[in-house]
Design a protein around this motif. Sequence first.
Motif, PDB file in Angstrom:
ATOM      1  N   LEU A 167       8.660   2.171  -6.985  1.00 27.14           N
ATOM      2  CA  LEU A 167       9.161   2.094  -5.615  1.00 27.14           C
ATOM      3  C   LEU A 167       8.661   0.828  -4.934  1.00 27.14           C
ATOM      4  CD1 LEU A 167      10.671   3.338  -3.227  1.00 27.14           C
ATOM      5  CD2 LEU A 167       8.617   4.691  -2.734  1.00 27.14           C
ATOM      6  N   ALA A 168       7.374   0.513  -5.096  1.00 30.12           N
ATOM      7  CA  ALA A 168       6.831  -0.714  -4.516  1.00 30.12           C
ATOM      8  C   ALA A 168       7.551  -1.938  -5.072  1.00 30.12           C
ATOM      9  CB  ALA A 168       5.333  -0.808  -4.798  1.00 30.12           C
ATOM     10  N   SER A 182       2.730  -2.066   4.308  1.00 26.04           N
ATOM     11  CA  SER A 182       3.719  -1.240   3.614  1.00 26.04           C
ATOM     12  C   SER A 182       4.473  -2.077   2.580  1.00 26.04           C
ATOM     13  CB  SER A 182       4.712  -0.668   4.621  1.00 26.04           C
ATOM     14  OG  SER A 182       5.530  -1.710   5.156  1.00 26.04           O
ATOM     15  N   ASN A 183       5.231  -1.386   1.726  1.00 26.49           N
ATOM     16  CA  ASN A 183       6.068  -2.089   0.750  1.00 26.49           C
ATOM     17  C   ASN A 183       7.033  -3.044   1.434  1.00 26.49           C
ATOM     18  OD1 ASN A 183       4.875  -0.493  -1.233  1.00 26.49           O
ATOM     19  ND2 ASN A 183       6.557   0.984  -1.291  1.00 26.49           N
ATOM     20  N   ASP A 184       7.663  -2.575   2.502  1.00 26.35           N
ATOM     21  CA  ASP A 184       8.643  -3.408   3.212  1.00 26.35           C
ATOM     22  C   ASP A 184       7.990  -4.662   3.766  1.00 26.35           C
ATOM     23  OD1 ASP A 184       9.030  -0.346   3.758  1.00 26.35           O
ATOM     24  OD2 ASP A 184      11.061  -1.184   3.758  1.00 26.35           O
ATOM     25  N   SER A 185       6.833  -4.493   4.412  1.00 34.04           N
ATOM     26  CA  SER A 185       6.153  -5.642   5.000  1.00 34.04           C
ATOM     27  C   SER A 185       5.673  -6.606   3.927  1.00 34.04           C
ATOM     28  CB  SER A 185       4.971  -5.175   5.847  1.00 34.04           C
ATOM     29  OG  SER A 185       5.411  -4.434   6.961  1.00 34.04           O
ATOM     30  N   ALA A 186       5.221  -6.068   2.798  1.00 36.43           N
ATOM     31  CA  ALA A 186       4.787  -6.932   1.695  1.00 36.43           C
ATOM     32  C   ALA A 186       5.944  -7.795   1.199  1.00 36.43           C
ATOM     33  CB  ALA A 186       4.234  -6.083   0.558  1.00 36.43           C
ATOM     34  N   GLY A 187       7.131  -7.187   1.090  1.00 34.86           N
ATOM     35  CA  GLY A 187       8.295  -7.953   0.648  1.00 34.86           C
ATOM     36  C   GLY A 187       8.671  -9.040   1.629  1.00 34.86           C
ATOM     37  N   ARG A 188       8.568  -8.727   2.921  1.00 36.09           N
ATOM     38  CA  ARG A 188       8.897  -9.737   3.927  1.00 36.09           C
ATOM     39  C   ARG A 188       7.879 -10.881   3.913  1.00 36.09           C
ATOM     40  NH1 ARG A 188      10.613  -4.989   6.735  1.00 36.09           N
ATOM     41  NH2 ARG A 188       8.590  -4.703   7.746  1.00 36.09           N
ATOM     42  N   LEU A 189       6.598 -10.537   3.770  1.00 32.38           N
ATOM     43  CA  LEU A 189       5.575 -11.580   3.715  1.00 32.38           C
ATOM     44  C   LEU A 189       5.745 -12.437   2.468  1.00 32.38           C
ATOM     45  CD1 LEU A 189       3.054 -13.053   4.608  1.00 32.38           C
ATOM     46  CD2 LEU A 189       1.672 -11.163   3.714  1.00 32.38           C
ATOM     47  N   LEU A 190       6.014 -11.816   1.337  1.00 33.71           N
ATOM     48  CA  LEU A 190       6.218 -12.594   0.116  1.00 33.71           C
ATOM     49  C   LEU A 190       7.387 -13.556   0.281  1.00 33.71           C
ATOM     50  CD1 LEU A 190       5.428 -13.130  -2.826  1.00 33.71           C
ATOM     51  CD2 LEU A 190       6.956 -11.260  -3.501  1.00 33.71           C
ATOM     52  N   ASN A 217       0.790  -1.223   0.000  1.00 29.04           N
ATOM     53  CA  ASN A 217       0.000   0.000   0.000  1.00 29.04           C
ATOM     54  C   ASN A 217       0.823   1.275   0.000  1.00 29.04           C
ATOM     55  OD1 ASN A 217      -1.440   2.128   2.164  1.00 29.04           O
ATOM     56  ND2 ASN A 217      -2.777   1.413   0.510  1.00 29.04           N
ATOM     57  N   HIS A 218       1.859   1.334   0.827  1.00 29.12           N
ATOM     58  CA  HIS A 218       2.539   2.613   0.997  1.00 29.12           C
ATOM     59  C   HIS A 218       4.024   2.437   1.283  1.00 29.12           C
ATOM     60  CE1 HIS A 218       1.362   1.272   5.063  1.00 29.12           C
ATOM     61  NE2 HIS A 218       2.463   1.883   5.470  1.00 29.12           N
ATOM     62  N   ASP A 219       4.747   3.474   0.971  1.00 27.43           N
ATOM     63  CA  ASP A 219       6.129   3.613   1.430  1.00 27.43           C
ATOM     64  C   ASP A 219       6.088   4.367   2.756  1.00 27.43           C
ATOM     65  OD1 ASP A 219       9.187   3.786   0.888  1.00 27.43           O
ATOM     66  OD2 ASP A 219       8.570   5.848   1.333  1.00 27.43           O
ATOM     67  N   VAL A 220       6.666   3.819   3.779  1.00 23.42           N
ATOM     68  CA  VAL A 220       6.563   4.391   5.122  1.00 23.42           C
ATOM     69  C   VAL A 220       7.084   5.827   5.160  1.00 23.42           C
ATOM     70  CG1 VAL A 220       7.373   4.201   7.505  1.00 23.42           C
ATOM     71  CG2 VAL A 220       6.649   2.148   6.264  1.00 23.42           C
ATOM     72  N   GLU A 252      10.588  -2.226  -6.505  1.00 26.34           N
ATOM     73  CA  GLU A 252      11.988  -2.347  -6.092  1.00 26.34           C
ATOM     74  C   GLU A 252      12.113  -2.680  -4.611  1.00 26.34           C
ATOM     75  OE1 GLU A 252      14.456  -2.616  -7.970  1.00 26.34           O
ATOM     76  OE2 GLU A 252      13.676  -1.862  -9.868  1.00 26.34           O
ATOM     77  N   THR A 253      11.239  -2.100  -3.783  1.00 32.50           N
ATOM     78  CA  THR A 253      11.307  -2.382  -2.345  1.00 32.50           C
ATOM     79  C   THR A 253      10.978  -3.829  -2.052  1.00 32.50           C
ATOM     80  OG1 THR A 253      10.673  -0.096  -1.848  1.00 32.50           O
ATOM     81  CG2 THR A 253      10.451  -1.699  -0.074  1.00 32.50           C
ATOM     82  N   VAL A 254       9.933  -4.345  -2.673  1.00 33.36           N
ATOM     83  CA  VAL A 254       9.548  -5.738  -2.454  1.00 33.36           C
ATOM     84  C   VAL A 254      10.656  -6.673  -2.929  1.00 33.36           C
ATOM     85  CG1 VAL A 254       7.940  -7.548  -3.191  1.00 33.36           C
ATOM     86  CG2 VAL A 254       7.063  -5.322  -2.445  1.00 33.36           C
ATOM     87  N   ARG A 255      11.209  -6.409  -4.097  1.00 35.24           N
ATOM     88  CA  ARG A 255      12.302  -7.255  -4.597  1.00 35.24           C
ATOM     89  C   ARG A 255      13.488  -7.236  -3.648  1.00 35.24           C
ATOM     90  NH1 ARG A 255      14.368  -7.458 -10.493  1.00 35.24           N
ATOM     91  NH2 ARG A 255      15.372  -5.530  -9.821  1.00 35.24           N
ATOM     92  N   LEU A 256      13.821  -6.060  -3.124  1.00 33.97           N
ATOM     93  CA  LEU A 256      14.960  -5.953  -2.211  1.00 33.97           C
ATOM     94  C   LEU A 256      14.699  -6.692  -0.914  1.00 33.97           C
ATOM     95  CD1 LEU A 256      17.725  -4.716  -1.593  1.00 33.97           C
ATOM     96  CD2 LEU A 256      16.534  -2.686  -0.719  1.00 33.97           C
ATOM     97  N   GLU A 257      13.493  -6.579  -0.381  1.00 36.71           N
ATOM     98  CA  GLU A 257      13.158  -7.275   0.862  1.00 36.71           C
ATOM     99  C   GLU A 257      13.238  -8.790   0.681  1.00 36.71           C
ATOM    100  OE1 GLU A 257      12.641  -6.394   3.911  1.00 36.71           O
ATOM    101  OE2 GLU A 257      12.739  -4.229   3.644  1.00 36.71           O
ATOM    102  N   VAL A 258      12.793  -9.294  -0.474  1.00 44.72           N
ATOM    103  CA  VAL A 258      12.896 -10.732  -0.747  1.00 44.72           C
ATOM    104  C   VAL A 258      14.362 -11.144  -0.769  1.00 44.72           C
ATOM    105  CG1 VAL A 258      12.518 -12.541  -2.471  1.00 44.72           C
ATOM    106  CG2 VAL A 258      10.684 -10.911  -1.956  1.00 44.72           C
ATOM    107  N   THR A 259      15.175 -10.366  -1.456  1.00 44.20           N
ATOM    108  CA  THR A 259      16.598 -10.698  -1.582  1.00 44.20           C
ATOM    109  C   THR A 259      17.304 -10.679  -0.229  1.00 44.20           C
ATOM    110  OG1 THR A 259      16.685  -9.789  -3.835  1.00 44.20           O
ATOM    111  CG2 THR A 259      18.775  -9.983  -2.655  1.00 44.20           C
ATOM    112  N   MET A 260      16.951  -9.718   0.615  1.00 45.98           N
ATOM    113  CA  MET A 260      17.607  -9.566   1.909  1.00 45.98           C
ATOM    114  C   MET A 260      17.036 -10.495   2.981  1.00 45.98           C
ATOM    115  SD  MET A 260      17.891  -5.398   2.057  1.00 45.98           S
ATOM    116  CE  MET A 260      18.546  -5.445   3.734  1.00 45.98           C
ATOM    117  N   GLY A 261      15.917 -11.116   2.709  1.00 45.45           N
ATOM    118  CA  GLY A 261      15.246 -11.929   3.707  1.00 45.45           C
ATOM    119  C   GLY A 261      15.930 -13.247   3.973  1.00 45.45           C
ATOM    120  N   GLU A 262      15.479 -13.894   5.029  1.00 43.85           N
ATOM    121  CA  GLU A 262      16.048 -15.185   5.415  1.00 43.85           C
ATOM    122  C   GLU A 262      15.347 -16.303   4.662  1.00 43.85           C
ATOM    123  OE1 GLU A 262      15.846 -15.504   9.609  1.00 43.85           O
ATOM    124  OE2 GLU A 262      17.122 -13.766   9.990  1.00 43.85           O
ATOM    125  N   ASN A 263      15.524 -16.304   3.350  1.00 40.68           N
ATOM    126  CA  ASN A 263      14.973 -17.367   2.504  1.00 40.68           C
ATOM    127  C   ASN A 263      16.005 -17.710   1.443  1.00 40.68           C
ATOM    128  OD1 ASN A 263      14.414 -15.736  -0.051  1.00 40.68           O
ATOM    129  ND2 ASN A 263      13.245 -14.565   1.471  1.00 40.68           N
TER     130      ASN A 263
END
Length: 265
Positions: free
Chosen positions: A228-229, A195-203, A168-171, A231-242
Amino acid sequence: MRLVSIASGSSGNCIYVGTEHTHLLIDAGISAKRIECGLCELGIKGSELSGILITHEHSDHIGGLGVFSRKNEVPIYTTRETYEGIRSAKTVGELPEGLHREIFPDVDFSIGDMRISPFSIDHDAANPCAFRVGSGGSSAAVVTDLGNYSQYTINHLQGLDAVLLEANHDVHMLEAGPYPYYLKKRIMGNRGHLSNDSAGRLLGEVLHDKFKKALLGHLSKENNYADLAYETVRLEVTMGENAYRGTDFDIAVADRSRMSEIVYL
């Protein structure tokens, strides 16, 4: 089975998911005319719908429901509390009698050859649900309007082929933007929006080797940008513990005013 966003954004949401024999809408938050036009592009008439699944009673999810229902008399599947909220909404008008089909979170049901699994989400509405839909071994979910997620949410999204997920949003945009404090607090609260960050972590929590597509939806017009949404989601996936990177899967952003690509499952 195919999934397509007819419209997705803070100003209106309407998602189609269906098979050759069963056609469903998830939410009807745009005008009946726009719904009909979207369905027409898919080769479907409004009267051919098997059901409309409503997540909750906020206007951006039910805005076109009254006119569309009065014209086509398609069954409406939602919780009792949500339906009561819909009926009390002044903009919807009177709904034809006998259309409501009561559903319950965590109680699966079938419509035609599709299996629907509603599950609860944390949002400031009466009794809101997200929906997981499956047919013939394929499954997709539409998950928007949740202020946070838990292991319960993650469990309901395991093994999906595709998901339309709220970003939904960028914090930082929201914090610095023109919204009044109470609205910022609501959006960022536990019963607000993801948020974008949370969406990336959930994905990142639900990806697996056979996952096909993620559509990012319900973007705020004032507090987000599609790039922005994405790129943020892609980055969160890449940085996540998966085990995955954000480039390993097909991710796209659903437009608020135009149909998305058709996702075939």
